[in-house]
Design an enzyme around this catalytic site. Sequence first.
Site, PDB file in Angstrom:
ATOM      1  N   ASP A 175       1.751  -0.535   6.169  1.00 29.84           N
ATOM      2  CA  ASP A 175       2.791   0.475   6.025  1.00 29.84           C
ATOM      3  C   ASP A 175       2.306   1.610   5.136  1.00 29.84           C
ATOM      4  OD1 ASP A 175       5.736   1.337   6.123  1.00 29.84           O
ATOM      5  OD2 ASP A 175       5.324   1.255   3.979  1.00 29.84           O
TER       6      ASP A 175
ATOM      7  N   TYR B 214       2.748   9.577   0.560  1.00 27.39           N
ATOM      8  CA  TYR B 214       1.889   8.798  -0.332  1.00 27.39           C
ATOM      9  C   TYR B 214       0.578   9.557  -0.492  1.00 27.39           C
ATOM     10  CZ  TYR B 214       4.967   4.835   0.983  1.00 27.39           C
ATOM     11  OH  TYR B 214       6.030   4.001   1.245  1.00 27.39           O
TER      12      TYR B 214
ATOM     13  N   LYS C 271       6.250   6.837   8.415  1.00 27.70           N
ATOM     14  CA  LYS C 271       7.538   7.530   8.401  1.00 27.70           C
ATOM     15  C   LYS C 271       7.342   9.001   8.701  1.00 27.70           C
ATOM     16  CE  LYS C 271       7.868   4.258   4.957  1.00 27.70           C
ATOM     17  NZ  LYS C 271       6.599   3.599   5.067  1.00 27.70           N
TER      18      LYS C 271
END
Length: 88
Positions: free
Chosen positions: A53, A58, A84
């Site tokens: 993930d 990030y 995402k």
Amino acid sequence: MSLPTRKLGRSGLEVTVLGFGAAPLGDIYEVLDDATAIATVEAAAAAGITLFDAAPLYGQGSAEHRVGTALRRRPPGSFVMSTKVAGC
């Protein structure tokens, strides 16, 4: 010993119950060099983890890039990459 798996929601995809969260690879706790970050993902995959993930937020995409670099040579269908969509 292999990790237990289960179906991911209604997708029908089978993943390990333990996933790899890549947020730290985006340098949120400390700055990592690419080699260390990539080796970490490779070690997780070698240990049998199949769920990874990440998110574009990030490290402005560096976590996604590092995970992708590590998993690029693994056979298609041998892992699931979850990410995402991030707004500006």
